[in-house]
Scaffold this motif. Structure first.
Motif, short mmCIF file in Angstrom:
data_model
loop_
_atom_site.label_atom_id
_atom_site.label_comp_id
_atom_site.label_asym_id
_atom_site.label_seq_id
_atom_site.Cartn_x
_atom_site.Cartn_y
_atom_site.Cartn_z
N ARG A 12 -13.79 -11.79 -19.02
CA ARG A 12 -12.85 -11.12 -19.91
C ARG A 12 -11.43 -11.27 -19.37
O ARG A 12 -11.22 -11.47 -18.17
CB ARG A 12 -13.16 -9.61 -20.02
CG ARG A 12 -14.57 -9.27 -20.37
CD ARG A 12 -14.90 -7.81 -20.14
NE ARG A 12 -14.47 -6.95 -21.23
CZ ARG A 12 -14.71 -5.64 -21.27
NH1 ARG A 12 -15.37 -5.05 -20.28
NH2 ARG A 12 -14.30 -4.91 -22.28
N TYR A 13 -10.45 -11.13 -20.28
CA TYR A 13 -9.05 -10.98 -19.91
C TYR A 13 -8.64 -9.53 -20.20
O TYR A 13 -8.97 -8.99 -21.26
CB TYR A 13 -8.15 -11.91 -20.72
CG TYR A 13 -8.36 -13.38 -20.47
CD1 TYR A 13 -7.95 -13.97 -19.28
CD2 TYR A 13 -8.95 -14.19 -21.44
CE1 TYR A 13 -8.13 -15.33 -19.06
CE2 TYR A 13 -9.13 -15.54 -21.23
CZ TYR A 13 -8.72 -16.11 -20.04
OH TYR A 13 -8.91 -17.45 -19.82
N ALA A 14 -7.92 -8.93 -19.27
CA ALA A 14 -7.52 -7.53 -19.43
C ALA A 14 -6.00 -7.41 -19.35
O ALA A 14 -5.38 -7.94 -18.43
CB ALA A 14 -8.17 -6.67 -18.35
N ARG A 15 -5.41 -6.70 -20.31
CA ARG A 15 -3.95 -6.52 -20.35
C ARG A 15 -3.62 -5.04 -20.22
O ARG A 15 -4.21 -4.20 -20.89
CB ARG A 15 -3.37 -7.07 -21.65
CG ARG A 15 -1.84 -6.97 -21.75
CD ARG A 15 -1.36 -7.80 -22.92
NE ARG A 15 -1.74 -9.19 -22.74
CZ ARG A 15 -1.82 -10.08 -23.74
NH1 ARG A 15 -1.55 -9.70 -24.98
NH2 ARG A 15 -2.18 -11.32 -23.49
N TYR A 16 -2.65 -4.74 -19.36
CA TYR A 16 -2.24 -3.35 -19.15
C TYR A 16 -1.49 -2.86 -20.39
O TYR A 16 -0.52 -3.47 -20.82
CB TYR A 16 -1.35 -3.25 -17.92
CG TYR A 16 -1.08 -1.83 -17.49
CD1 TYR A 16 -2.05 -1.08 -16.82
CD2 TYR A 16 0.16 -1.24 -17.73
CE1 TYR A 16 -1.80 0.21 -16.41
CE2 TYR A 16 0.42 0.06 -17.32
CZ TYR A 16 -0.57 0.78 -16.66
OH TYR A 16 -0.32 2.07 -16.26
N ALA A 17 -1.95 -1.76 -20.96
CA ALA A 17 -1.37 -1.26 -22.20
C ALA A 17 -1.00 0.21 -22.13
O ALA A 17 -0.61 0.81 -23.13
CB ALA A 17 -2.35 -1.48 -23.36
N LYS A 18 -1.10 0.79 -20.95
CA LYS A 18 -0.80 2.21 -20.80
C LYS A 18 0.70 2.43 -20.77
O LYS A 18 1.41 1.79 -20.00
CB LYS A 18 -1.44 2.73 -19.51
CG LYS A 18 -1.45 4.24 -19.37
CD LYS A 18 -2.23 4.64 -18.13
CE LYS A 18 -2.30 6.15 -17.98
NZ LYS A 18 -3.08 6.54 -16.77
N SER A 19 1.20 3.31 -21.61
CA SER A 19 2.65 3.56 -21.67
C SER A 19 3.07 4.54 -20.59
O SER A 19 2.27 5.27 -20.05
CB SER A 19 3.02 4.10 -23.04
OG SER A 19 2.31 5.29 -23.32
N LEU A 78 -11.28 -0.70 -15.46
CA LEU A 78 -10.00 -1.15 -15.99
C LEU A 78 -9.83 -0.70 -17.43
O LEU A 78 -8.73 -0.32 -17.85
CB LEU A 78 -9.91 -2.68 -15.91
CG LEU A 78 -9.29 -3.29 -14.65
CD1 LEU A 78 -10.20 -3.07 -13.46
CD2 LEU A 78 -9.02 -4.78 -14.85
N PHE A 79 -10.91 -0.75 -18.19
CA PHE A 79 -10.85 -0.40 -19.60
C PHE A 79 -11.11 1.09 -19.83
O PHE A 79 -10.49 1.72 -20.68
CB PHE A 79 -11.86 -1.24 -20.39
CG PHE A 79 -11.71 -2.71 -20.16
CD1 PHE A 79 -10.75 -3.44 -20.83
CD2 PHE A 79 -12.52 -3.37 -19.24
CE1 PHE A 79 -10.60 -4.80 -20.62
CE2 PHE A 79 -12.38 -4.74 -19.02
CZ PHE A 79 -11.41 -5.45 -19.71
N ASP A 80 -12.03 1.66 -19.05
CA ASP A 80 -12.42 3.05 -19.27
C ASP A 80 -11.41 4.04 -18.69
O ASP A 80 -11.22 5.13 -19.24
CB ASP A 80 -13.79 3.31 -18.64
CG ASP A 80 -14.89 2.46 -19.25
OD1 ASP A 80 -14.70 2.01 -20.40
OD2 ASP A 80 -15.91 2.23 -18.58
#
Length: 252
Positions: free
Chosen positions: A245-252, A182-184
């Motif tokens: 962890r909490y993960a937030r989508y940040a991809k534009s 998710l992060f990588d």
């Protein structure tokens, strides 16, 4: 309704060469209630409570209960507040279980399946609304699981197509960490306080993250655990202790 009639229906529709088939324990409980309501239309709610089905019978408040049904509003509200509505159930006395056009329109409008039983024959029909169901799914590893629920939520809520994850069988036993993707690779960032749509990553009785859900609001999240239906559930008291962890989508 005489119990002997109930037993004959169960024998006819539930048993085949002494082997139970077709109907579940919930079906038998529902059928008994609908038989007791005959010749009026019986009705009730199948509730999805923490991934398990619960039958909630309701009073038919229709003016003409032999030809239509209206579920008691207090019963519906109580079922909605204590779980998720899995399906609306009612009977067709002395008639086919085929759903009427009004039933189908109501199912599509409320996005809730309708289940109809013919009484006293015991035959059953079900209608699934057009919109893809997020809650109440059966668990199928790799098809209907925690990550596929998160993907479908993102597509429906945000029109974002998240990548699939190809989980290896018994990946948690081999301690394979897929959720770091998710992060990588998937465009997520870690956040401290969750908001609607954030992915919650859990570590359940393991050394690696092995479950995920979607944060909704006020400590309520949506997830799909193994051997349960997909559902909404409170983070307290169990799940909050297992958040990694909490993960937030940040991809534009």
């Amino acid at each position: 309704m005489e119990l002997s009639l109930l037993y004959r229906i169960i024998q006819k529709h539930f048993l085949l060469e002494d082997t139970p088939v077709l109907y579940s324990e919930e079906d038998k409980e529902i059928l008994k209630y609908l038989l007791d309501a005959y010749p009026e239309e019986g009705c009730g709610i199948l509730q999805n409570k923490k991934g398990k089905l619960v039958w909630i019978p309701s009073t038919n408040e229709a003016e003409n209960p032999e030809e239509e049904f209206v579920i008691n509003s207090d019963d519906y509200l109580r079922a909605s507040l204590t779980g998720d509505i899995y399906a609306i159930v009612h009977s067709h006395p002395d008639a086919s279980p085929e759903l009427s056009e009004a039933d189908k329109k109501a199912s599509d409008y409320f996005k809730v399946p309708y289940i109809v039983y013919s009484i006293p024959s015991g035959e059953k029909a079900e209608y699934i609304p057009e919109r893809k169901r997020l809650l109440g799914r059966d668990y199928i590893f790799g098809e209907n699981d925690c990550w596929s629920l998160a993907r479908d939520f993102y597509k429906e809520e945000f029109d974002i197509t998240l990548p699939t994850m190809k989980f290896k069988d018994d990946w948690w036993e081999e301690e394979l960490n897929y959720f770091d993707d998710l992060f990588d690779k998937f465009g997520f960032i870690e956040v401290g306080e969750p908001q609607r749509g954030d992915i919650i990553i859990f570590k359940i009785y393991n050394n690696i993250p092995n479950h995920c859900g979607v944060y909704l609001e006020e400590d309520i999240f949506m997830h799909h655990a193994e051997n349960r239906l997909s559902c909404r559930e409170s983070l307290y008291p169990f799940w909050i202790k297992n958040i990694l962890r909490y993960a937030r989508y940040a991809k534009s």
